[in-house]
Write a protein that holds these residues in place. Structure first.
Motif, PDB file in Angstrom:
ATOM      1  N   GLY A  86       0.782  -1.236   0.000  1.00 25.43           N
ATOM      2  CA  GLY A  86       0.000   0.000   0.000  1.00 25.43           C
ATOM      3  C   GLY A  86       0.811   1.281   0.000  1.00 25.43           C
ATOM      4  O   GLY A  86       0.247   2.361   0.116  1.00 25.43           O
ATOM      5  N   THR A  87       2.129   1.189  -0.118  1.00 21.40           N
ATOM      6  CA  THR A  87       2.964   2.377  -0.174  1.00 21.40           C
ATOM      7  C   THR A  87       3.741   2.341  -1.486  1.00 21.40           C
ATOM      8  O   THR A  87       3.876   1.282  -2.102  1.00 21.40           O
ATOM      9  CB  THR A  87       3.949   2.421   1.010  1.00 21.40           C
ATOM     10  N   PRO A  88       4.280   3.479  -1.922  1.00 20.23           N
ATOM     11  CA  PRO A  88       5.007   3.475  -3.207  1.00 20.23           C
ATOM     12  C   PRO A  88       6.171   2.480  -3.264  1.00 20.23           C
ATOM     13  O   PRO A  88       6.318   1.762  -4.252  1.00 20.23           O
ATOM     14  CB  PRO A  88       5.508   4.919  -3.318  1.00 20.23           C
ATOM     15  N   ARG A 138      14.792  -3.290   0.635  1.00 24.31           N
ATOM     16  CA  ARG A 138      14.402  -3.518   2.039  1.00 24.31           C
ATOM     17  C   ARG A 138      14.752  -2.346   2.959  1.00 24.31           C
ATOM     18  O   ARG A 138      13.918  -1.934   3.765  1.00 24.31           O
ATOM     19  CB  ARG A 138      14.984  -4.824   2.552  1.00 24.31           C
ATOM     20  N   PRO A 139      15.958  -1.769   2.880  1.00 28.90           N
ATOM     21  CA  PRO A 139      16.237  -0.605   3.741  1.00 28.90           C
ATOM     22  C   PRO A 139      15.313   0.578   3.428  1.00 28.90           C
ATOM     23  O   PRO A 139      14.935   1.329   4.322  1.00 28.90           O
ATOM     24  CB  PRO A 139      17.692  -0.248   3.429  1.00 28.90           C
ATOM     25  N   LEU A 140      14.952   0.714   2.172  1.00 26.64           N
ATOM     26  CA  LEU A 140      14.058   1.798   1.766  1.00 26.64           C
ATOM     27  C   LEU A 140      12.654   1.581   2.322  1.00 26.64           C
ATOM     28  O   LEU A 140      11.977   2.540   2.715  1.00 26.64           O
ATOM     29  CB  LEU A 140      14.035   1.884   0.243  1.00 26.64           C
ATOM     30  N   ILE A 141      12.209   0.334   2.381  1.00 23.55           N
ATOM     31  CA  ILE A 141      10.900   0.023   2.970  1.00 23.55           C
ATOM     32  C   ILE A 141      10.893   0.401   4.447  1.00 23.55           C
ATOM     33  O   ILE A 141       9.936   1.002   4.944  1.00 23.55           O
ATOM     34  CB  ILE A 141      10.539  -1.469   2.765  1.00 23.55           C
ATOM     35  N   LYS A 142      11.971   0.081   5.151  1.00 24.51           N
ATOM     36  CA  LYS A 142      12.060   0.437   6.574  1.00 24.51           C
ATOM     37  C   LYS A 142      12.067   1.951   6.752  1.00 24.51           C
ATOM     38  O   LYS A 142      11.415   2.481   7.645  1.00 24.51           O
ATOM     39  CB  LYS A 142      13.311  -0.180   7.202  1.00 24.51           C
ATOM     40  N   TYR A 143      12.815   2.637   5.913  1.00 26.18           N
ATOM     41  CA  TYR A 143      12.885   4.093   5.997  1.00 26.18           C
ATOM     42  C   TYR A 143      11.523   4.718   5.707  1.00 26.18           C
ATOM     43  O   TYR A 143      11.083   5.630   6.406  1.00 26.18           O
ATOM     44  CB  TYR A 143      13.949   4.605   5.019  1.00 26.18           C
ATOM     45  N   GLU A 144      10.857   4.216   4.677  1.00 28.59           N
ATOM     46  CA  GLU A 144       9.526   4.706   4.322  1.00 28.59           C
ATOM     47  C   GLU A 144       8.551   4.499   5.487  1.00 28.59           C
ATOM     48  O   GLU A 144       7.751   5.387   5.800  1.00 28.59           O
ATOM     49  CB  GLU A 144       9.025   3.979   3.071  1.00 28.59           C
ATOM     50  N   ALA A 145       8.632   3.366   6.150  1.00 33.53           N
ATOM     51  CA  ALA A 145       7.755   3.081   7.294  1.00 33.53           C
ATOM     52  C   ALA A 145       7.994   4.081   8.420  1.00 33.53           C
ATOM     53  O   ALA A 145       7.036   4.577   9.038  1.00 33.53           O
ATOM     54  CB  ALA A 145       7.969   1.654   7.786  1.00 33.53           C
ATOM     55  N   ARG A 146       9.263   4.398   8.679  1.00 33.38           N
ATOM     56  CA  ARG A 146       9.577   5.388   9.729  1.00 33.38           C
ATOM     57  C   ARG A 146       9.010   6.754   9.360  1.00 33.38           C
ATOM     58  O   ARG A 146       8.473   7.465  10.210  1.00 33.38           O
ATOM     59  CB  ARG A 146      11.081   5.476   9.962  1.00 33.38           C
ATOM     60  N   LEU A 147       9.143   7.143   8.087  1.00 35.88           N
ATOM     61  CA  LEU A 147       8.592   8.419   7.647  1.00 35.88           C
ATOM     62  C   LEU A 147       7.077   8.464   7.822  1.00 35.88           C
ATOM     63  O   LEU A 147       6.525   9.462   8.294  1.00 35.88           O
ATOM     64  CB  LEU A 147       8.934   8.679   6.170  1.00 35.88           C
ATOM     65  N   LEU A 148       6.417   7.390   7.452  1.00 30.97           N
ATOM     66  CA  LEU A 148       4.957   7.343   7.579  1.00 30.97           C
ATOM     67  C   LEU A 148       4.528   7.374   9.041  1.00 30.97           C
ATOM     68  O   LEU A 148       3.532   8.020   9.383  1.00 30.97           O
ATOM     69  CB  LEU A 148       4.401   6.105   6.865  1.00 30.97           C
ATOM     70  N   GLU A 149       5.287   6.709   9.908  1.00 33.61           N
ATOM     71  CA  GLU A 149       4.986   6.758  11.347  1.00 33.61           C
ATOM     72  C   GLU A 149       5.113   8.182  11.875  1.00 33.61           C
ATOM     73  O   GLU A 149       4.270   8.640  12.650  1.00 33.61           O
ATOM     74  CB  GLU A 149       5.940   5.846  12.131  1.00 33.61           C
ATOM     75  N   MET A 150       6.154   8.886  11.436  1.00 34.55           N
ATOM     76  CA  MET A 150       6.348  10.268  11.872  1.00 34.55           C
ATOM     77  C   MET A 150       5.196  11.151  11.403  1.00 34.55           C
ATOM     78  O   MET A 150       4.706  11.983  12.160  1.00 34.55           O
ATOM     79  CB  MET A 150       7.688  10.812  11.351  1.00 34.55           C
ATOM     80  N   LEU A 151       4.766  10.951  10.158  1.00 28.55           N
ATOM     81  CA  LEU A 151       3.646  11.736   9.634  1.00 28.55           C
ATOM     82  C   LEU A 151       2.360  11.451  10.393  1.00 28.55           C
ATOM     83  O   LEU A 151       1.599  12.366  10.723  1.00 28.55           O
ATOM     84  CB  LEU A 151       3.441  11.446   8.141  1.00 28.55           C
ATOM     85  N   GLN A 152       2.103  10.182  10.684  1.00 30.39           N
ATOM     86  CA  GLN A 152       0.898   9.817  11.437  1.00 30.39           C
ATOM     87  C   GLN A 152       0.939  10.384  12.839  1.00 30.39           C
ATOM     88  O   GLN A 152      -0.057  10.864  13.358  1.00 30.39           O
ATOM     89  CB  GLN A 152       0.731   8.300  11.467  1.00 30.39           C
ATOM     90  N   SER A 153       2.093  10.355  13.453  1.00 28.73           N
ATOM     91  CA  SER A 153       2.234  10.894  14.806  1.00 28.73           C
ATOM     92  C   SER A 153       2.022  12.401  14.798  1.00 28.73           C
ATOM     93  O   SER A 153       1.374  12.959  15.668  1.00 28.73           O
ATOM     94  CB  SER A 153       3.605  10.502  15.341  1.00 28.73           C
ATOM     95  N   LYS A 154       2.541  13.071  13.787  1.00 32.61           N
ATOM     96  CA  LYS A 154       2.355  14.525  13.653  1.00 32.61           C
ATOM     97  C   LYS A 154       0.887  14.860  13.413  1.00 32.61           C
ATOM     98  O   LYS A 154       0.357  15.811  13.976  1.00 32.61           O
ATOM     99  CB  LYS A 154       3.218  15.048  12.511  1.00 32.61           C
TER     100      LYS A 154
END
Length: 140
Positions: free
Chosen positions: A50-52, A116-132
């Motif tokens: 569900g993410t790019p 795989r590292p990009l997927i982890k990074y993308e997940a962290r970014l999305l978590e930050m956006l959701q938290s914000k």
């Protein structure tokens, strides 16, 4: 050079599109010629794409599992990878170029591994956006 895989109990692998599940003991397999192989833990379910970045990963995985659609998917994958380049900073974006090179060389497993590292990074970014977003909603 042979590929040696140690399978955990009940672990699943896919070899040339054939799903194989290990029995209830650890097993060592030696693959002595080239084959398209991916462990079950590296597979992404379609509903998870569900993410790019995960979407591109899923397409690459599809090429690995379904050789009959590779020629159709490779240009789509390369186009989608190119769209990701301006989104990520140079350090993490290098994984995109690495994946694109592996796709061009038809080494789909290495392309998945590069993302795989990009997927982890993308997940962290999305978590930050959701938290914000949650903080903004709570403040209102």
């Amino acid at each position: 050079m042979a590929l040696r895989l140690t399978l955990k109990p009940n672990e699943k692998i896919v070899v040339n599109g054939c799903v194989i599940r290990n029995a209830d003991r650890r097993q060592l397999l030696t693959i002595e010629n080239h084959a398209d192989i991916v462990r079950g833990v590296d597979l992404l379910d379609e509903s998870e794409a569900g993410t790019p970045v995960k979407n591109v990963y899923y397409f690459i995985q599809s090429c690995l599992l379904r050789p009959d659609i590779r020629d159709e998917l490779v240009p789509v994958i390369q186009k989608d990878l190119a769209k990701l380049v301006p989104i990520f900073h140079e350090e993490i974006g290098g994984h995109i170029f690495e994946a694109a090179n592996h796709v061009s060389g038809r080494d789909f497993y290495k392309a998945m591994r590069a993302l795989r590292p990009l997927i982890k990074y993308e997940a962290r970014l999305l978590e930050m956006l959701q938290s914000k977003d949650a903080e903004t909603t709570a403040a209102e």
